[in-house]
Scaffold this motif. Structure first.
Motif, PDB file in Angstrom:
ATOM      1  N   LYS B  80      31.995  56.884  58.069  1.00 46.47           N
ATOM      2  CA  LYS B  80      32.518  55.530  58.164  1.00 46.47           C
ATOM      3  C   LYS B  80      33.488  55.227  57.013  1.00 46.47           C
ATOM      4  O   LYS B  80      34.531  54.607  57.208  1.00 46.47           O
ATOM      5  CB  LYS B  80      31.372  54.533  58.181  1.00 46.47           C
ATOM      6  CG  LYS B  80      31.902  53.200  58.608  1.00 46.47           C
ATOM      7  CD  LYS B  80      30.930  52.191  59.067  1.00 46.47           C
ATOM      8  CE  LYS B  80      31.778  50.952  59.323  1.00 46.47           C
ATOM      9  NZ  LYS B  80      31.037  49.739  59.389  1.00 46.47           N
ATOM     10  N   ALA B  84      37.474  54.300  57.277  1.00 38.30           N
ATOM     11  CA  ALA B  84      37.986  53.070  56.694  1.00 38.30           C
ATOM     12  C   ALA B  84      39.102  53.371  55.690  1.00 38.30           C
ATOM     13  O   ALA B  84      40.144  52.710  55.685  1.00 38.30           O
ATOM     14  CB  ALA B  84      36.853  52.302  56.009  1.00 38.30           C
ATOM     15  N   PHE B 133      39.500  59.823  39.047  1.00 32.34           N
ATOM     16  CA  PHE B 133      38.599  60.956  38.789  1.00 32.34           C
ATOM     17  C   PHE B 133      37.448  61.028  39.784  1.00 32.34           C
ATOM     18  O   PHE B 133      37.055  62.096  40.209  1.00 32.34           O
ATOM     19  CB  PHE B 133      37.982  60.853  37.385  1.00 32.34           C
ATOM     20  CG  PHE B 133      38.961  61.110  36.275  1.00 32.34           C
ATOM     21  CD1 PHE B 133      39.338  62.410  35.966  1.00 32.34           C
ATOM     22  CD2 PHE B 133      39.485  60.070  35.536  1.00 32.34           C
ATOM     23  CE1 PHE B 133      40.235  62.661  34.943  1.00 32.34           C
ATOM     24  CE2 PHE B 133      40.382  60.310  34.514  1.00 32.34           C
ATOM     25  CZ  PHE B 133      40.758  61.599  34.214  1.00 32.34           C
ATOM     26  N   HIS B 178      41.235  45.230  53.407  1.00 33.87           N
ATOM     27  CA  HIS B 178      41.168  46.105  52.225  1.00 33.87           C
ATOM     28  C   HIS B 178      40.228  45.536  51.172  1.00 33.87           C
ATOM     29  O   HIS B 178      39.413  46.243  50.590  1.00 33.87           O
ATOM     30  CB  HIS B 178      42.554  46.278  51.600  1.00 33.87           C
ATOM     31  CG  HIS B 178      43.561  46.854  52.536  1.00 33.87           C
ATOM     32  ND1 HIS B 178      44.881  47.018  52.213  1.00 33.87           N
ATOM     33  CD2 HIS B 178      43.438  47.306  53.804  1.00 33.87           C
ATOM     34  CE1 HIS B 178      45.525  47.542  53.245  1.00 33.87           C
ATOM     35  NE2 HIS B 178      44.679  47.718  54.211  1.00 33.87           N
ATOM     36  N   LYS B 180      37.772  43.304  51.487  1.00 31.22           N
ATOM     37  CA  LYS B 180      36.365  43.300  51.918  1.00 31.22           C
ATOM     38  C   LYS B 180      35.796  44.717  51.872  1.00 31.22           C
ATOM     39  O   LYS B 180      34.661  44.939  51.443  1.00 31.22           O
ATOM     40  CB  LYS B 180      36.250  42.748  53.345  1.00 31.22           C
ATOM     41  CG  LYS B 180      36.437  41.255  53.403  1.00 31.22           C
ATOM     42  CD  LYS B 180      35.155  40.573  52.999  1.00 31.22           C
ATOM     43  CE  LYS B 180      35.283  39.076  53.149  1.00 31.22           C
ATOM     44  NZ  LYS B 180      34.087  38.383  52.668  1.00 31.22           N
ATOM     45  N   TYR B 181      36.582  45.666  52.333  1.00 29.33           N
ATOM     46  CA  TYR B 181      36.152  47.056  52.325  1.00 29.33           C
ATOM     47  C   TYR B 181      35.905  47.520  50.884  1.00 29.33           C
ATOM     48  O   TYR B 181      34.859  48.089  50.566  1.00 29.33           O
ATOM     49  CB  TYR B 181      37.211  47.938  53.007  1.00 29.33           C
ATOM     50  CG  TYR B 181      37.198  49.379  52.531  1.00 29.33           C
ATOM     51  CD1 TYR B 181      36.241  50.276  53.003  1.00 29.33           C
ATOM     52  CD2 TYR B 181      38.126  49.822  51.585  1.00 29.33           C
ATOM     53  CE1 TYR B 181      36.213  51.578  52.540  1.00 29.33           C
ATOM     54  CE2 TYR B 181      38.095  51.116  51.120  1.00 29.33           C
ATOM     55  CZ  TYR B 181      37.135  51.996  51.596  1.00 29.33           C
ATOM     56  OH  TYR B 181      37.098  53.278  51.121  1.00 29.33           O
ATOM     57  N   HIS B 183      35.340  45.734  48.172  1.00 30.90           N
ATOM     58  CA  HIS B 183      34.198  45.024  47.595  1.00 30.90           C
ATOM     59  C   HIS B 183      32.885  45.636  48.105  1.00 30.90           C
ATOM     60  O   HIS B 183      31.959  45.888  47.338  1.00 30.90           O
ATOM     61  CB  HIS B 183      34.289  43.539  47.966  1.00 30.90           C
ATOM     62  CG  HIS B 183      33.397  42.649  47.152  1.00 30.90           C
ATOM     63  ND1 HIS B 183      33.081  41.376  47.539  1.00 30.90           N
ATOM     64  CD2 HIS B 183      32.737  42.857  45.990  1.00 30.90           C
ATOM     65  CE1 HIS B 183      32.276  40.827  46.633  1.00 30.90           C
ATOM     66  NE2 HIS B 183      32.056  41.708  45.687  1.00 30.90           N
ATOM     67  N   HIS B 184      32.846  45.920  49.390  1.00 29.57           N
ATOM     68  CA  HIS B 184      31.673  46.530  50.020  1.00 29.57           C
ATOM     69  C   HIS B 184      31.325  47.858  49.330  1.00 29.57           C
ATOM     70  O   HIS B 184      30.158  48.142  49.033  1.00 29.57           O
ATOM     71  CB  HIS B 184      31.986  46.759  51.500  1.00 29.57           C
ATOM     72  CG  HIS B 184      30.795  47.016  52.367  1.00 29.57           C
ATOM     73  ND1 HIS B 184      30.341  48.281  52.639  1.00 29.57           N
ATOM     74  CD2 HIS B 184      29.961  46.166  53.022  1.00 29.57           C
ATOM     75  CE1 HIS B 184      29.282  48.206  53.438  1.00 29.57           C
ATOM     76  NE2 HIS B 184      29.029  46.934  53.683  1.00 29.57           N
ATOM     77  N   ILE B 187      30.001  47.116  45.769  1.00 28.25           N
ATOM     78  CA  ILE B 187      28.639  46.554  45.837  1.00 28.25           C
ATOM     79  C   ILE B 187      27.629  47.675  46.094  1.00 28.25           C
ATOM     80  O   ILE B 187      26.578  47.738  45.465  1.00 28.25           O
ATOM     81  CB  ILE B 187      28.541  45.493  46.963  1.00 28.25           C
ATOM     82  CG1 ILE B 187      29.364  44.268  46.598  1.00 28.25           C
ATOM     83  CG2 ILE B 187      27.085  45.101  47.210  1.00 28.25           C
ATOM     84  CD1 ILE B 187      29.616  43.335  47.769  1.00 28.25           C
ATOM     85  N   HIS B 188      27.990  48.573  46.998  1.00 29.35           N
ATOM     86  CA  HIS B 188      27.083  49.669  47.343  1.00 29.35           C
ATOM     87  C   HIS B 188      26.738  50.497  46.103  1.00 29.35           C
ATOM     88  O   HIS B 188      25.576  50.823  45.868  1.00 29.35           O
ATOM     89  CB  HIS B 188      27.723  50.552  48.413  1.00 29.35           C
ATOM     90  CG  HIS B 188      26.805  51.607  48.937  1.00 29.35           C
ATOM     91  ND1 HIS B 188      25.880  51.360  49.925  1.00 29.35           N
ATOM     92  CD2 HIS B 188      26.636  52.905  48.577  1.00 29.35           C
ATOM     93  CE1 HIS B 188      25.188  52.468  50.166  1.00 29.35           C
ATOM     94  NE2 HIS B 188      25.632  53.428  49.362  1.00 29.35           N
ATOM     95  N   ALA B 190      27.225  49.568  42.845  1.00 36.55           N
ATOM     96  CA  ALA B 190      26.672  48.762  41.746  1.00 36.55           C
ATOM     97  C   ALA B 190      25.212  48.370  41.988  1.00 36.55           C
ATOM     98  O   ALA B 190      24.463  48.142  41.040  1.00 36.55           O
ATOM     99  CB  ALA B 190      27.524  47.512  41.539  1.00 36.55           C
ATOM    100  N   THR B 191      24.802  48.293  43.244  1.00 34.32           N
ATOM    101  CA  THR B 191      23.412  47.922  43.530  1.00 34.32           C
ATOM    102  C   THR B 191      22.590  49.159  43.902  1.00 34.32           C
ATOM    103  O   THR B 191      21.486  49.045  44.413  1.00 34.32           O
ATOM    104  CB  THR B 191      23.329  46.897  44.684  1.00 34.32           C
ATOM    105  OG1 THR B 191      23.822  47.528  45.870  1.00 34.32           O
ATOM    106  CG2 THR B 191      24.144  45.658  44.390  1.00 34.32           C
ATOM    107  N   GLU B 255      28.576  39.418  38.419  1.00 33.25           N
ATOM    108  CA  GLU B 255      27.386  39.169  39.256  1.00 33.25           C
ATOM    109  C   GLU B 255      26.766  40.469  39.763  1.00 33.25           C
ATOM    110  O   GLU B 255      25.617  40.486  40.190  1.00 33.25           O
ATOM    111  CB  GLU B 255      27.700  38.209  40.418  1.00 33.25           C
ATOM    112  CG  GLU B 255      28.397  38.849  41.600  1.00 33.25           C
ATOM    113  CD  GLU B 255      28.568  37.913  42.797  1.00 33.25           C
ATOM    114  OE1 GLU B 255      28.056  36.781  42.761  1.00 33.25           O
ATOM    115  OE2 GLU B 255      29.228  38.337  43.757  1.00 33.25           O
ATOM    116  N   LEU B 256      27.531  41.551  39.705  1.00 35.70           N
ATOM    117  CA  LEU B 256      26.991  42.846  40.121  1.00 35.70           C
ATOM    118  C   LEU B 256      26.338  43.598  38.958  1.00 35.70           C
ATOM    119  O   LEU B 256      25.995  44.773  39.082  1.00 35.70           O
ATOM    120  CB  LEU B 256      28.098  43.707  40.741  1.00 35.70           C
ATOM    121  CG  LEU B 256      28.668  43.187  42.060  1.00 35.70           C
ATOM    122  CD1 LEU B 256      29.919  43.955  42.459  1.00 35.70           C
ATOM    123  CD2 LEU B 256      27.613  43.276  43.163  1.00 35.70           C
ATOM    124  N   GLY B 257      26.193  42.903  37.826  1.00 36.81           N
ATOM    125  CA  GLY B 257      25.554  43.533  36.678  1.00 36.81           C
ATOM    126  C   GLY B 257      26.470  44.506  35.958  1.00 36.81           C
ATOM    127  O   GLY B 257      26.030  45.280  35.104  1.00 36.81           O
TER     128      GLY B 257
END
Lengths: 205, 328
Positions: B80, B84, B133, B178, B180-181, B183-184, B187-188, B190-191, B255-257
């Motif tokens: 996926k 993208a 890198f 772009h 949203k992708y 950021h997604h 987030i993946h 960072a969390t 907010e993502l630490g």
């Protein structure tokens, strides 16, 4: 010296750094002709100018236009391309002045060829297809367009093209744009992550 | 994506004095009324020259910017993400085509612009002279470099030149995917696991300085830039764009630490402005003038594509070859 990159595929291109400068100077040879592409967003809506493409011939222009202007199929019902040199462009007017008010010729009544008329209703926006007229030449088509299409709303620029010079998609091929289901990954809506952020924050607290 | 802060060349003030005052007044009146300029309209030489330069640089940035991201398509984690990223890179190259066409309406042919790019005569966004890198670098580009570019592009889409505005409207519509992708992806990571978080943090640390450079140095207040603002060529100062970017995205990074590698970065609650350590403009100058980690590679890859693709273009232009069936 051969270029070494982080990307092994770039390294494998064996690119010689510091090349002979003259080897990259291009002559006019590969400047492709330009075509204007038009998109119909929905059944029954007018074709609207989308933008230009560069291509060596009409068929390639059509393929490039499809990729460039309709790859998000949900906004497309049909496309067409016209070689830029085949489009006759009127003067541009501004400040509320209707271009048709500058047209003084009367239609000749000699209706032996079909022309398509595109209007620019606001500077900075796209030209939209208004309709077609029968006329003897471009000037005559402009006079016919004035008779047929002039209204209260000022038109700032007119494009005229012979109907025969348009290459359009066929109605029966419409399913080439029915790709939304398998191309969700091209849409912003496919990337929702608010829940993940919320869960992460709750975990941190 | 990808249009960064612009560095405008200075031009002699006399050039403007040579323009026909009546035509100039009509041109300015049209802009004041909020009407766009179209290609066949009369326009001052300075306007034409600066627009060509700006749109051309923007187009080159799209082309060169797709190189560090394109390199990650085959290594993107999962089918996926590959799909993208491929779609995104295709968008970027498409944006370059739209922009080259817009610049062409001002009188510079596309092939001349490409020649200037591969001969190192034209600039492009400096940030792409840095290497990606890891996968996290690619995620940083997709989210935050695009975010920076969107700040610029939305401002410019309200400018005065019709063809550029039309191209930018189309571009901005695609940028929402772009952003949203990207950021997604961030987030993946960072969390995710400790390793994923560290990888993302390392990417933020690497890219922060180039990101601050992205909007360009503070604009000098000059007669020149005043004219460009008045003619709606330049719609926001580099500092305004940088502030807007910080305002929109620093909270989202925090907010993502994740942390930002600048201990002086904070929003002044009195002025509402972000304060930060002054970016190293000496490095910016050094890199933009050719001495960055990837300048040579970016141009070499683009030049090689141009040279090795020449036979295709020539074949397309000379379709006289006749098909003959194989003999045996």
């Amino acid at each position: 010296m051969i270029l070494k990159s982080l990307d092994p595929r770039v390294t494998r291109l064996s690119i010689e750094l510091s090349p002979d400068e003259s080897s990259v100077a291009k002559d006019g040879l590969d400047q492709f002709e330009t075509y204007e592409a038009f998109v119909q967003s929905k059944e029954g809506k007018p074709f609207e100018h989308a933008g230009p493409v560069h291509a060596p011939n009409e068929e390639m222009a059509f393929l490039f236009a499809k990729e460039q202007y309709s790859r998000r199929g949900m906004f497309c019902n049909a496309i067409c391309v016209i070689k830029t040199e085949n489009i006759k462009v009127s003067e541009y007017t501004d400040n509320g002045q209707d271009i048709y008010n500058l047209v003084t010729d009367h239609p000749s009544g000699n209706e032996n060829e079909s022309f398509e008329i595109f209007h620019l209703m606001k500077r900075g926006k796209q030209h939209k297809h208004e309709g077609s007229v029968l006329a003897k030449d471009f000037d005559d088509a402009m006079a016919m367009a004035k008779k047929e299409f002039q209204s209260d709303k000022p038109v700032f620029n007119v494009w005229i093209v012979k109907s025969a010079h348009i290459m359009a998609s066929e109605d029966e091929d419409k399913d080439i744009w029915d790709t939304l289901k398998e191309k969700q990954y091209r849409e912003a809506t496919d990337y929702k992550a608010a829940d993940k952020i919320k869960a992460f924050k709750e975990n941190q607290a | 994506m990808y249009g960064g802060g612009n560095v405008f060349e200075t031009m002699k003030a006399t050039a403007l004095a040579d323009e026909d005052p009546i035509l100039l007044a009509a041109f300015e009146a049209r802009i004041d009324r909020g009407e766009k300029i179209e290609p066949t309209d009369w326009m001052p030489q300075l306007y034409r020259k600066q627009l060509i330069r700006m749109i051309e640089q923007h187009a080159h940035s799209e082309i060169i910017g797709s190189l560090p991201e394109g390199t990650w398509i085959t290594r993107a984690p999962g089918f996926k993400r590959k799909l993208a990223l491929m779609a995104k890179v295709q968008d970027e190259v498409g944006h370059a085509q739209l922009l080259y066409s817009a610049a062409e309406t001002l009188g510079k042919p596309r092939e001349e612009m490409i020649t200037d790019l591969i001969n190192g005569k034209s600039k492009y966004s400096n940030i792409f002279n840095y290497p990606a890198f890891t996968w996290a670098d690619s995620c940083f580009i997709s989210w935050l470099v695009d975010a920076g570019a969107i700040v610029n592009q939305i401002a410019n889409s309200k400018g005065s030149y019709g063809p550029y505005c039309r191209a930018l409207e189309r571009i901005c519509a695609e940028e929402s995917f772009h952003l949203k992708y990207g950021h997604h992806c961030v987030i993946h990571l960072a969390t995710g696991t400790k390793t994923q978080r560290e990888m993302m943090q390392a990417a933020v640390n690497r890219w922060w300085a180039p990101m601050m450079h992205f909007f360009g140095p503070s604009d000098k207040i000059s007669v020149h830039s005043e004219i460009l603002m008045k003619w709606k060529v330049k719609m926001a100062s580099n500092d305004e764009c940088r502030q807007q970017f910080l305002d929109m995205y620093v909270p989202k990074i925090w907010e993502l630490g994740l942390t930002v590698p600048d201990e002086n970065l904070k929003k002044n609650t009195v002025t509402g402005e972000w304060e930060f350590t002054e970016p190293d403009w000496e490095e910016f100058k050094r890199v933009i003038n050719g001495d960055g980690p990837c300048n040579a590679e970016r141009i070499a890859v683009r030049r090689t594509a141009e040279e090795r693709g020449r036979w295709v273009r020539e074949a397309l232009l000379a379709p006289k070859a006749k098909y003959v069936a194989p003999l045996a």
